[in-house]
Design an enzyme around this catalytic site. Structure first.
Site, PDB file in Angstrom:
ATOM      1  N   TYR A  51      53.758  31.791  47.501  1.00  0.00           N
ATOM      2  CA  TYR A  51      53.497  32.304  46.162  1.00  0.00           C
ATOM      3  C   TYR A  51      54.804  32.852  45.590  1.00  0.00           C
ATOM      4  O   TYR A  51      54.893  33.986  45.145  1.00  0.00           O
ATOM      5  CB  TYR A  51      52.429  33.384  46.244  1.00  0.00           C
ATOM      6  CG  TYR A  51      51.775  33.762  44.927  1.00  0.00           C
ATOM      7  CD1 TYR A  51      51.765  32.895  43.839  1.00  0.00           C
ATOM      8  CD2 TYR A  51      51.146  34.993  44.784  1.00  0.00           C
ATOM      9  CE1 TYR A  51      51.161  33.245  42.650  1.00  0.00           C
ATOM     10  CE2 TYR A  51      50.536  35.361  43.595  1.00  0.00           C
ATOM     11  CZ  TYR A  51      50.542  34.486  42.525  1.00  0.00           C
ATOM     12  OH  TYR A  51      49.937  34.838  41.336  1.00  0.00           O
ATOM     13  N   SER A  52      55.828  32.008  45.637  1.00  0.00           N
ATOM     14  CA  SER A  52      57.156  32.357  45.137  1.00  0.00           C
ATOM     15  C   SER A  52      57.849  31.066  44.740  1.00  0.00           C
ATOM     16  O   SER A  52      57.359  29.970  45.021  1.00  0.00           O
ATOM     17  CB  SER A  52      57.962  33.117  46.201  1.00  0.00           C
ATOM     18  OG  SER A  52      58.011  32.387  47.409  1.00  0.00           O
ATOM     19  N   GLY A  77      51.734  34.369  55.114  1.00  0.00           N
ATOM     20  CA  GLY A  77      52.375  33.957  56.355  1.00  0.00           C
ATOM     21  C   GLY A  77      53.229  32.716  56.274  1.00  0.00           C
ATOM     22  O   GLY A  77      53.547  32.114  57.302  1.00  0.00           O
ATOM     23  N   CYS A 126      54.831  33.127  32.033  1.00  0.00           N
ATOM     24  CA  CYS A 126      55.922  33.261  33.002  1.00  0.00           C
ATOM     25  C   CYS A 126      56.789  32.001  33.023  1.00  0.00           C
ATOM     26  O   CYS A 126      58.022  32.085  33.083  1.00  0.00           O
ATOM     27  CB  CYS A 126      55.370  33.559  34.391  1.00  0.00           C
ATOM     28  SG  CYS A 126      54.665  35.224  34.546  1.00  0.00           S
TER      29      CYS A 126
END
Length: 383
Positions: A138-139, A180, A355
């Site tokens: 999630y980046s 993770g 974004c």
């Protein structure tokens, strides 16, 4: 799109608010009820007064309420930012109140650190599993030499791993491990022992299940409570939650945890300017208490702690990442919408697209910074 002249107590008629809004957009290439995909289609004239009074907060809230639509919100945001409305989208009073609050209150204290986990990251793994790729990153992905989201995320993970110079048996700390992703990658492909920390219960449970047969420990804990010593430290997409009052504390914690010859990779969204502020809509609905650091706000608190070995910007890749997530989100929504509501759908759609527009306009950046503990010799960063 807040007008400073309209921030008083008087409520303007919708027609007058509309004229003010039209004057603010003049020259931006955006029209109300126009034919371009980035034009704003107004469904309720109350939209104008709310946005003139409430600025960027009201723009997002009125979208969630269904008062307006736009086919390409991302392109609308690019034009708003290029037109200079980003700095005028928030009233001076709201900006001053936020700065006053953040000066007197540690918005990212240990007691408040878990708020964003509960509100955003714990929202639902069913949604995130479908929106993200199978790495569950999630980046920002690294789109070098690929057009595939999954490969781009693997590229990002491996870029950080190679910058760290990972080797079998190394003890690695992942500050803000999410679901993770990096812990799994480092343990599987490099034979490392990884400790990951997160402030999200849903993320911790998912990551533990994913890494159960690997030398990986996932802990629900704040970075300020960590002990131990590690060969390498990585932090991907977590520093945005640290806050200006805690930057020095964060880096001092990393210094204490890193071995003398260790390396530390910091992966974070960054701001073009040094200020104390946050987008009010993002702060309320998506990442509470989040704030983007500037170059100065990263460099200054690391003085006398680390050597900055490398600083890479691939912020343009975040635009592409967010648009890939948006496309997957749209495809997945029919399968998960029974667990949510229309307001959540519009909130997520708006969040992803504004974004993407901000990165496309180069209003915000994405940095990977490599720090060393004064290790001898030359450092050549992989790309």
């Amino acid at each position: 799109m807040a007008s400073n002249s309209a921030n008083g107590s008087a409520v303007l008629p919708d027609s007058q608010s509309k004229r003010i809004a039209e004057s603010l957009l003049e020259g931006s290439g955006i029209a109300f009820n126009g034919s371009n995909p980035w034009d704003i289609q107004v469904h309720d004239p109350a939209f104008f007064g709310k946005v003139i009074r409430g600025g960027s907060m009201a723009l997002g809230e009125t979208y969630m309420e269904g008062l307006w639509d736009c086919e390409q919100i991302d392109e609308m945001i690019v034009r708003l930012l290029n037109h200079g409305l980003g700095d005028r989208a928030e009233s001076p009073l709201r900006r001053a109140l936020y700065q006053l609050q953040s000066n007197f209150i540690n918005l990212q204290s240990k007691t408040r650190a878990f708020i964003v986990g509960k509100q955003h990251y714990d929202l639902g793994n069913d949604l995130f599993e479908r929106m993200l790729d199978s790495t569950m990153c999630y980046s920002c992905a690294y789109w070098k030499d690929t057009d595939d989201l999954h490969q781009a995320q693997l590229n990002k993970l491996d870029l950080a791993a190679r910058k760290l110079g990972l080797e079998p048996g190394m003890k690695v700390l992942d500050i803000g491990c999410g679901w993770g992703s990096f812990a799994y990658h480092a343990a599987t492909h490099y034979g490392c022992e990884v400790t990951g920390i997160t402030i999200s219960r849903e993320q911790a449970e998912y990551a533990r299940g994913r890494c159960k047969d690997l030398p990986v420990e996932i802990i629900l804990e704040d970075y300020r409570d960590l002990t131990g010593e590690y060969d390498r430290i990585v932090s991907i997409g977590m520093f945005e939650h640290v806050g200006h009052k805690n930057y020095r504390t964060y880096f001092e914690a990393a210094k204490k945890l890193l071995k003398p010859d260790g390396l530390f990779v910091l992966h974070t969204i960054g701001s073009n300017g040094t200020s104390i502020g946050a987008d009010p809509w993002i702060n309320k609905y998506i990442f509470p208490n989040g704030v983007l650091p500037s170059v100065v706000q990263i460099a200054r608190p690391t003085e006398d702690l680390f050597v900055m070995e490398d600083w890479q910007n691939f912020g343009a890749d975040y635009d592409r990442t967010l648009m890939a997530w948006y496309e997957r989100f749209e495809r997945a929504w029919p399968d998960v919408k029974h667990n949510y509501n229309e307001r959540t759908y519009r909130m997520f759609r708006y969040y992803l697209l504004i974004c993407a527009g901000a990165f496309r306009a180069r209003d915000i950046q994405l940095w990977q910074v490599v720090f060393s503990n004064r290790r001898p010799g030359r450092y050549d960063a992989p790309r």
